[in-house]
Each structure stands twice: as structure tokens, then as C-alpha cells.
Motif scaffolding. Sequence first.
Motif, short mmCIF file in Angstrom:
data_model
loop_
_atom_site.label_atom_id
_atom_site.label_comp_id
_atom_site.label_asym_id
_atom_site.label_seq_id
_atom_site.Cartn_x
_atom_site.Cartn_y
_atom_site.Cartn_z
N ARG A 61 0.82 -1.22 0.00
CA ARG A 61 0.00 0.00 0.00
C ARG A 61 0.86 1.27 0.00
NH1 ARG A 61 -5.52 -0.82 3.36
NH2 ARG A 61 -6.20 0.48 1.61
N ASP A 110 -3.75 2.96 8.70
CA ASP A 110 -4.79 2.42 7.83
C ASP A 110 -5.56 3.56 7.15
OD1 ASP A 110 -7.76 1.39 7.39
OD2 ASP A 110 -6.44 -0.35 7.39
N ARG A 111 -5.70 3.48 5.85
CA ARG A 111 -6.34 4.55 5.09
C ARG A 111 -7.83 4.69 5.42
NH1 ARG A 111 -3.88 3.13 -0.92
NH2 ARG A 111 -1.67 3.51 -0.43
N GLU A 112 -8.47 3.58 5.71
CA GLU A 112 -9.91 3.61 5.97
C GLU A 112 -10.23 4.04 7.40
OE1 GLU A 112 -8.51 0.97 4.20
OE2 GLU A 112 -9.25 1.87 2.33
N THR A 113 -9.50 3.50 8.36
CA THR A 113 -9.84 3.74 9.77
C THR A 113 -9.00 4.85 10.41
OG1 THR A 113 -8.24 2.11 10.61
CG2 THR A 113 -10.42 1.30 9.97
#
Length: 210
Positions: A61, A110-113
Motif C-alpha cells: 500500500r 490504515d487509510r480507511e480507519t
Amino acid sequence: MTKDHVNYVYDPVVLKGRNTEHPVHPLILSRSSPREMSGEDIPDRELMALFDAARWAPSYRNAQPWRFLYAKRSTVHWQKFLDIVKPANQAWCHTASALVVVVAHKWTVDRETGKPKEIPTASFDTGAACMALALEGSGRDLVVHCMFGMDFEKAYKVFGIDRDRDGVQCMIAVGKRPALTVRDREPRVSQRNPIESFAFEGGFVKVYHK
């Protein structure tokens, strides 16, 4: 973006001494890990070019977990790095232009959280960056020798590295080739295992070597 021109070098002795089963780019094939270095300093722009090459390695990532701690031989930091090298390797790498301690950073966000997340491929990605560094150095006719012969525990202590966050991987010696190089003598060119010993179509096959 800089536009410095580099005349890349492919070691003719190593190229001649290695046998491939298929065509391979000479930059990859001519890379080797000699130990002979002249003890000369290398310009900062050359050393930084190796780190620049490393930063283009693939990573999970795009986390880019590699960390390079380095010392140039002409600076006050040099002895601290050399003291971490095992005596057997000190016998030859004291003539390096720079010593680099390679560290893999284990965490990202983390990109989402937005929460910390462990990088599952931190060591793998850092190894890819080391290979990119080594190829760039080889192409510039520099010695780039990765070694395991170092005091890992001492490295953690000396540099204050938190082993829960970062993992020491290896040390790299970088230097200029001496006037009389490995290519001027009868070469000791390392070979590799055949492709069928590690590449398996359709699934894993255990191969044991005596």
C-alpha cells in the motif's frame, strides 16, 4: 527533477562468468558483492542517488517501510557504525565509504480507519529497496555489499531502536572499487540454483538439496 547523466557500468568479468538459462538484463546479471574497496570518500550526490533508487521499490500500500541509518567514513558517526560490525567483517569493510544500517518500520496508518496497522510485508519490502539500492550502486561501479555479520542487539541499543516498531535487517557497506578490482583478477563469480529448483507451475513442490 535532476538531469545528471550517468554512464552505467556492467561488470564484464561477472557477465562473462555467469550462465543464464534465458536473457537477463546486464544491470541485474552483473551485480555482485565484492569486498575490495579503496577507502575513498564518495560524493554525497552519489550516496543520495542510491537512496533515491531505493525509494522507488514496491511496497505494501505504498507504505515504504525501509529506513536507512548511515555514516560516512569522514564523519564523527563512522566509528559508531563500524563498532557494530562483527570483527570478521571489520577486516574488509573498514575501507568502505559509507556504512548503512537497514531497518524495516513495521507500522503504517490504515487509510480507511486512520488507526495504526501493522505492515505484513515490512521486511520483504525493505529487501526490495535494498536490491534497488544495490543495482543502482553496481551500475555506478560502486561496491554495495549487504551483510548479516553485525551485532544486532548492539544496533538496537546504540540507535535507540524500538523493536516493537522497527526491525534491524542488515548492514550495507558502500565504497569505491580499488584500482585493482575483482574484474582484473581470476574472478570468483557466484552462480545460482536452476530455475526448476524454485519456480513451480501450478503449486508448491518441495525440493531438497543434499
